[in-house]
Design an enzyme around this catalytic site. Structure first.
Site, short mmCIF file in Angstrom:
data_model
loop_
_atom_site.label_atom_id
_atom_site.label_comp_id
_atom_site.label_asym_id
_atom_site.label_seq_id
_atom_site.Cartn_x
_atom_site.Cartn_y
_atom_site.Cartn_z
N LYS A 160 0.74 -1.09 -0.13
CA LYS A 160 -0.05 -0.08 0.10
C LYS A 160 0.91 1.29 0.01
O LYS A 160 1.46 1.58 0.97
CB LYS A 160 -0.84 0.09 1.29
CG LYS A 160 -1.99 1.00 1.10
CD LYS A 160 -2.37 1.67 2.56
CE LYS A 160 -1.85 2.99 2.99
NZ LYS A 160 -1.77 4.39 1.98
N GLU A 235 10.17 1.95 10.64
CA GLU A 235 10.97 3.00 10.55
C GLU A 235 10.22 4.47 10.70
O GLU A 235 9.34 4.63 9.75
CB GLU A 235 11.70 3.15 8.97
CG GLU A 235 13.11 1.99 9.04
CD GLU A 235 14.14 2.16 9.94
OE1 GLU A 235 14.12 3.58 10.36
OE2 GLU A 235 14.58 1.24 10.49
N CYS A 269 13.21 11.69 6.59
CA CYS A 269 13.61 11.27 8.09
C CYS A 269 14.74 11.41 8.33
O CYS A 269 15.01 11.47 9.56
CB CYS A 269 13.05 9.97 8.13
SG CYS A 269 13.74 8.64 6.93
N GLU A 370 9.57 16.52 15.10
CA GLU A 370 9.75 16.28 13.72
C GLU A 370 8.91 17.42 13.21
O GLU A 370 7.75 17.15 12.96
CB GLU A 370 9.76 14.89 13.18
CG GLU A 370 10.31 14.88 11.84
CD GLU A 370 10.46 13.44 11.30
OE1 GLU A 370 11.41 12.97 10.74
OE2 GLU A 370 9.46 12.74 11.43
#
Length: 464
Positions: A160, A235, A269, A370
């Site tokens: 997906k 992750e 990231c 973040e």
């Protein structure tokens, strides 16, 4: 398609341009995909590693032949500049070739037995059906670095991709189809994470799930997988520091800070976000940094001479702008940027100016969470020890870098920095495909992707 079962993929550089339409699939579609993957896995796992590798080589060649189209689609759909999109697509090609070769490498050891007449050895077996849930920021590289090892080690895949970049993902899957990959070995299902993602994660016949994305979603996936005993690999985020020591080559450090923090509009990231600068070079570094940031050209990534494209979506733009407001209200000083970018026809795109704050303390939200946008926070420190202590004071531990010529600084940083990827005199972003990738603390599920480390997740050891 009717409006109910399709949604438009919008170009973030121009909200009026539709890049393509993506099916909004259902739980039933996932059930069909998993059934197909489960059926196909019986024959796929029986092929030799070399035979599976041949398919990967073929896919790599087709992907390379379609490089221009796929890269342009990625730029239109996600916003990163065309040179970056081409680089990422070529990286996908290289990953496929790397794992094609892995089909010929050893998968076990002979172990001496206490019984001198016995032969004891280990081998590795595939998990079965692997669910791949991939993000929008690397729409070619991340799906491939999950699918290629899954396939070479004998698993079949249900993927997906993120809705925001599913047209690009579909073009990658087309390459697999054209390579003659047997039906059911890879199955793409597009749609909402809350529907399709949930269905993959909770499906009793999905034996492993590999996910890249936000921490909140990752935690939910881990809990769901654990509840039914599936293997999972997560992750997640980063809040990556760069340390600029007083003996650093400041021009090199500025270049690495800007490339690591602002390239791809900060949507990595591994992007640099906290910049710890020793006090005695702080003013010179800041001056050099601001001079370079002012040279950044913003606009549609398909145009020549554009260095930074838009945020990938309107919601991402709004998130970044809200963090910038938060930084101002927390008392950080805005040195540059901080606004939506609307010049040169930019009002129809989701553009934000590259943004630099100073007088940031490590406990501010802009130094903790973040942002996933082109925002740098400058933090002045007296010593490298202080920088290391503050750099480690974060819930994430994905990547980190230091700029220094001092071997003592380098060794302290290598030994003490709590991150899965540390770099010396190089930016925090960027990892080579043949090396293990992953983070410490809240950045991952303590597993590693890429390189030969991938075999650990995608197989189980069998002792014979």
């Amino acid at each position: 398609s009717t409006a109910n079962d399709a949604e438009a993929s919008i170009n973030p550089a121009n909200r009026n341009e539709v890049v393509g339409y993506i099916q909004r699939s259902t739980k039933e579609d996932v059930d069909k995909a998993v059934a197909a993957a489960r059926q196909a896995q019986k024959a796929w796992r029986k092929l030799s590693g070399a035979a599976r590798g041949e398919y990967l080589y073929k896919i790599a060649n087709i992907l390379e032949s379609r490089l221009e189209d796929i890269a342009a689609t990625m730029t239109k759909e996600m916003g990163k500049t065309l040179p970056e999109a081409k680089g990422e697509t070529m990286r996908g090609v290289a990953i496929l070739r790397y794992y094609a070769g892995e089909g010929m490498r050893k998968i076990g050891d002979v172990i001496p037995s206490t019984d001198n007449e016995a032969l004891m050895f280990t081998t590795r077996v595939p998990l079965g059906v692997v669910g791949v849930i991939s993000p929008w920021n690397f729409p070619v590289a991340i799906p491939i670095w999950k699918m290629a090892p899954a396939l070479i080690y004998g698993n079949t895949v249900v993927i997906k991709p993120a809705q925001e970049t599913a047209v690009t993902a579909a073009k990658v899957i087309e390459c697999m189809d054209e390579a003659g990959l047997p039906a059911g070995v890879v199955n793409m299902v597009t749609g909402r994470g809350s529907v399709v993602g949930e269905a993959i994660v909770n499906h009793p016949d999905v034996n492993g799930i590999t996910f890249t994305g936000s921490n909140a979603t990752g935690k939910r996936i881990g809990q769901a997988a654990l509840a039914r005993g599936a293997k999972y690999q997560l992750e997640m985020g980063g809040k990556n520091p760069v340390i600029i020591a007083s003996d650093a080559d400041l021009d090199l450090a500025v270049e690495g800070t800007i490339s690591g923090g602002l390239r791809s509009t900060g949507q990595k990231c591994t992007a640099t976000s906290r910049v710890f600068v020793q006090a005695d070079v702080y003013d010179v570094f800041k001056e050099k940094l601001l001079a370079k940031v002012q040279e950044i050209t913003i606009g549609n990534g398909l145009e020549d001479g554009i260095w930074m494209g838009p945020c990938a979506s309107e919601s991402q733009l709004n998130t970044v702008l809200s963090y910038i407001e938060k930084g101002k209200s927390e008392g950080a000083t805005l040195l540059y940027g901080g606004e939506r970018y609307t010049e040169n026809g930019g009002e129809d795109g989701f553009y934000v100016q590259p943004t630099v704050f100073e007088n940031v303390t490590n406990d501010m939200v802009i130094a903790r969470e973040e942002i996933f946008g082109p925002v740098l926070a400058l933090i002045k420190v007296d010593t490298v020890e202080e920088a290391l202590e503050q750099a480690n004071d974060a819930e994430f531990g994905l990547s980190a870098s230091i700029y220094t010529k001092d071997i003592g600084n380098m060794l302290s940083f290598i030994n003490e920095m709590d991150a899965g990827l540390v770099r010396i005199n190089a930016e925090t972003a960027g990892v080579e495909l043949q090396a293990p990738f992953g983070g410490m603390k809240q950045s991952s599920s303590h597993s590693r992707e890429q390189g030969q480390a991938a075999i650990e997740f995608f197989t189980a050891i069998k002792t014979v």
